[in-house]
Enzyme design. Structure first.
Site, mmCIF file in Angstrom:
data_model
loop_
_atom_site.group_PDB
_atom_site.id
_atom_site.type_symbol
_atom_site.label_atom_id
_atom_site.label_comp_id
_atom_site.label_asym_id
_atom_site.label_seq_id
_atom_site.Cartn_x
_atom_site.Cartn_y
_atom_site.Cartn_z
ATOM 1 N N SER A 87 1.088 -1.179 -0.128
ATOM 2 C CA SER A 87 -0.041 -0.097 0.014
ATOM 3 C C SER A 87 0.844 1.370 0.234
ATOM 4 O O SER A 87 1.861 1.301 0.536
ATOM 5 C CB SER A 87 -0.647 -0.257 1.170
ATOM 6 O OG SER A 87 -1.420 1.241 1.558
ATOM 7 N N TYR A 118 -1.477 0.318 10.221
ATOM 8 C CA TYR A 118 -1.787 -0.591 9.028
ATOM 9 C C TYR A 118 -0.756 -0.448 7.981
ATOM 10 O O TYR A 118 -0.169 -1.305 7.499
ATOM 11 C CB TYR A 118 -3.117 0.011 8.267
ATOM 12 C CG TYR A 118 -3.047 -0.361 6.937
ATOM 13 C CD1 TYR A 118 -3.456 -1.669 6.689
ATOM 14 C CD2 TYR A 118 -3.073 0.461 6.007
ATOM 15 C CE1 TYR A 118 -3.773 -2.212 5.220
ATOM 16 C CE2 TYR A 118 -3.379 0.354 4.593
ATOM 17 C CZ TYR A 118 -3.610 -1.152 4.186
ATOM 18 O OH TYR A 118 -3.652 -1.541 2.909
ATOM 19 N N LYS A 140 2.367 -3.276 6.485
ATOM 20 C CA LYS A 140 2.562 -3.696 5.141
ATOM 21 C C LYS A 140 3.920 -3.448 5.037
ATOM 22 O O LYS A 140 4.861 -4.326 4.221
ATOM 23 C CB LYS A 140 1.969 -2.530 4.237
ATOM 24 C CG LYS A 140 0.410 -2.780 4.270
ATOM 25 C CD LYS A 140 -0.096 -4.010 3.476
ATOM 26 C CE LYS A 140 -1.407 -4.505 3.611
ATOM 27 N NZ LYS A 140 -1.752 -5.589 2.855
ATOM 28 N N PHE A 158 -2.171 2.700 -4.524
ATOM 29 C CA PHE A 158 -2.787 3.846 -4.129
ATOM 30 C C PHE A 158 -4.292 3.836 -4.118
ATOM 31 O O PHE A 158 -4.516 2.748 -3.315
ATOM 32 C CB PHE A 158 -2.278 5.096 -4.986
ATOM 33 C CG PHE A 158 -0.939 5.498 -4.885
ATOM 34 C CD1 PHE A 158 0.212 4.440 -5.297
ATOM 35 C CD2 PHE A 158 -0.618 6.629 -4.592
ATOM 36 C CE1 PHE A 158 1.655 5.034 -4.658
ATOM 37 C CE2 PHE A 158 0.690 7.135 -4.020
ATOM 38 C CZ PHE A 158 1.874 6.167 -4.372
ATOM 39 N N LEU A 213 -13.569 7.155 0.065
ATOM 40 C CA LEU A 213 -14.601 8.024 -0.448
ATOM 41 C C LEU A 213 -15.528 7.411 -1.494
ATOM 42 O O LEU A 213 -16.785 7.949 -1.431
ATOM 43 C CB LEU A 213 -13.627 8.928 -1.298
ATOM 44 C CG LEU A 213 -14.453 10.028 -1.831
ATOM 45 C CD1 LEU A 213 -15.155 11.140 -0.863
ATOM 46 C CD2 LEU A 213 -13.550 10.947 -2.554
ATOM 47 N N ARG A 254 -6.503 12.590 -4.292
ATOM 48 C CA ARG A 254 -5.950 11.348 -4.215
ATOM 49 C C ARG A 254 -5.577 10.713 -5.772
ATOM 50 O O ARG A 254 -6.306 11.120 -6.887
ATOM 51 C CB ARG A 254 -6.643 10.284 -3.512
ATOM 52 C CG ARG A 254 -6.752 10.688 -1.997
ATOM 53 C CD ARG A 254 -5.773 10.258 -1.238
ATOM 54 N NE ARG A 254 -5.723 10.813 0.154
ATOM 55 C CZ ARG A 254 -5.619 11.927 0.627
ATOM 56 N NH1 ARG A 254 -4.911 13.066 -0.210
ATOM 57 N NH2 ARG A 254 -5.579 12.206 1.797
ATOM 58 N N GLY A 279 -4.283 12.816 9.982
ATOM 59 C CA GLY A 279 -3.469 11.928 9.131
ATOM 60 C C GLY A 279 -3.674 12.175 7.912
ATOM 61 O O GLY A 279 -2.713 11.437 6.981
HETATM 62 N N1 UDP Z 1 -12.894 11.380 2.113
HETATM 63 C C1 UDP Z 1 -13.974 12.278 2.544
HETATM 64 N N2 UDP Z 1 -15.096 11.854 2.902
HETATM 65 C C2 UDP Z 1 -15.318 10.275 3.199
HETATM 66 C C3 UDP Z 1 -14.180 9.589 2.735
HETATM 67 C C4 UDP Z 1 -13.137 10.104 2.327
HETATM 68 O O1 UDP Z 1 -14.079 13.600 2.319
HETATM 69 O O2 UDP Z 1 -16.324 10.014 3.770
HETATM 70 C C5 UDP Z 1 -11.596 12.026 1.605
HETATM 71 C C6 UDP Z 1 -10.282 11.738 2.654
HETATM 72 O O3 UDP Z 1 -10.053 12.990 3.431
HETATM 73 C C7 UDP Z 1 -9.214 11.904 1.385
HETATM 74 C C8 UDP Z 1 -10.114 11.056 0.074
HETATM 75 O O4 UDP Z 1 -11.414 11.330 0.179
HETATM 76 O O5 UDP Z 1 -8.929 12.982 0.904
HETATM 77 C C9 UDP Z 1 -9.736 9.779 0.159
HETATM 78 O O6 UDP Z 1 -9.880 8.843 1.311
HETATM 79 P P1 UDP Z 1 -10.029 7.401 1.399
HETATM 80 O O7 UDP Z 1 -10.641 7.372 2.630
HETATM 81 O O8 UDP Z 1 -10.796 7.062 0.309
HETATM 82 O O9 UDP Z 1 -8.678 7.007 0.938
HETATM 83 P P2 UDP Z 1 -7.164 7.434 1.817
HETATM 84 O O10 UDP Z 1 -6.538 8.195 0.764
HETATM 85 O O11 UDP Z 1 -7.440 7.968 3.210
HETATM 86 O O12 UDP Z 1 -6.413 6.062 1.653
#
Ligand code: UDP
Length: 321
Positions: free
Chosen positions: A116, A140, A144, A168, A189, A220, A282
């Site tokens: 990851s 996590y 990894k 990613f 997301l 992202r 984070g």
């Molecule tokens: N995010 C958000 N709302 C959600 C879930 C995610 O705004 O309910 C945002 C999160 O802050 C990040 C992006 O979407 O900027 C991707 O988050 P995800 O949890 O999918 O993956 P990560 O990059 O944390 O592994």
């Protein structure tokens, strides 16, 4: 090849199994169905119900004749890993040690591992390449990275050949609609947007809109799960040539939360209510991959990782339910 896919009933695992079957590999799925689901099993693949903490069951599964192992069995919720590190230590690290020992004991020395981008932690520069320092900020990601270190030692001491694939943001569903099981209790997301579009949630919470990005929301690198599955096939060929590698798998394109939401609204025709809430601890502002190595070394090219295909394939999966 005869491939044992550990975690093959899960979200990414099931797409990998489908790709292996499409290429006429002989596939056995090993899964405890704790996060994976029966709906994701394909009749052409043999299924073994088993846990990676059960060393004897793993050895028995290997003894049936295996040329290579794909290891996708892990807990993957970064937030939860900070609250219950023990759970992640045991399942991800101990489970992998069991798997490596079972494989090496029986003489299986080809392994493709799901790593990851979480191994990098807070990005010091973007795009993030494999030379970027590894400094995970959640447990996590630490699991990894520890596993990658184990793989390097098993290579030196036991002749294991491995491909560690640093995903990613995996997203989307099979573009041909062949994977049926939806992830349960998703926190990522795109599935959260889908659940909101489908009316299962009241609103999408946008975790902060005051980042130093174009529209203030997090950016992202989303990679379509069919593209990830394709990379697994190439990685399998690579390790079969008695070589190891660690590579990033990303689309090299950043998409913001707001851009994803707007595209989802347009493609689904749904309102998808959203509200801005506090930043999630984070979360870096931007995380985008350099996948130059995957392109050059594996000859990998993502084909489905544009926002439209990610969303349309996911929405089709949600509508089938
Ligand atoms: N995010 C958000 N709302 C959600 C879930 C995610 O705004 O309910 C945002 C999160 O802050 C990040 C992006 O979407 O900027 C991707 O988050 P995800 O949890 O999918 O993956 P990560 O990059 O944390 O592994």
């Amino acid at each position: 090849m005869r491939v044992l896919v550990v975690g093959g009933a899960g979200y990414i695992g099931s797409h990998v199994v489908r790709a292996l079957l499409d290429q006429k590999h002989e596939v056995a799925v090993y899964d405890n169905l704790s996060l994976g689901c029966r709906e994701n099993l394909f009749p052409e693949a043999r299924f073994v119900l088993g846990d990676i903490l059960d060393a004897a069951a793993l050895s028995a599964a290997m003894a049936c004749g295996v040329d290579a192992v794909m290891h996708l069995a892990a807990f993957k919720a970064a937030g939860e890993s900070m609250i219950h590190p023990e759970k992640y230590a045991v399942n991800n690290i101990t489970g992998t040690i069991n798997l490596l020992n079972a494989a090496c004991e029986i003489g299986v020395r080809r392994l493709v591992f799901s790593s990851s981008a979480a191994v990098y932690g807070e990005p010091r520069y973007v795009p993030v390449d494999e030379a970027h320092p590894c400094n995970p900020v959640n447990f996590y990601g630490f699991t990894k990275l520890e596993i990658e270190r184990l793989l390097e030692w098993y290579e030196r001491l036991r002749g294991l050949r491995f491909a560690s694939l640093r995903y990613f943001n995996a997203a989307g569903y099979d573009v041909l609609g062949r994977v049926r099981g939806l992830e349960r209790h998703p926190a990522n997301l795109l599935p959260v947007i889908m659940e909101t579009a489908a009316g299962r949630r009241d609103c999408l919470e946008i975790f902060g809109d005051d980042y130093a990005t174009e529209d203030g929301t997090g950016v992202r690198d989303y990679i379509h799960v069919n593209d990830l599955a394709g990379a697994h096939l190439l990685a399998l060929e690579y390790v079969a040539q008695d070589r190891s590698l660690i590579v990033n798998l990303g689309s090299e394109t950043g998409i913001s939360v707001r851009a994803m939401l707007e595209t989802a609204r347009r493609l689904t025709g749904r309102t998808i209510p959203a509200c801005v809430v506090a930043r999630r601890p984070g979360d870096p502002p931007t995380l985008v991959a350099s996948s130059k190595n995957a392109r050059q070394v594996l000859g990998w090219r993502p084909k489905h990782s544009d926002a439209e295909t990610l969303i349309a394939s996911a929405w089709a999966a949600y509508q089938r339910r």
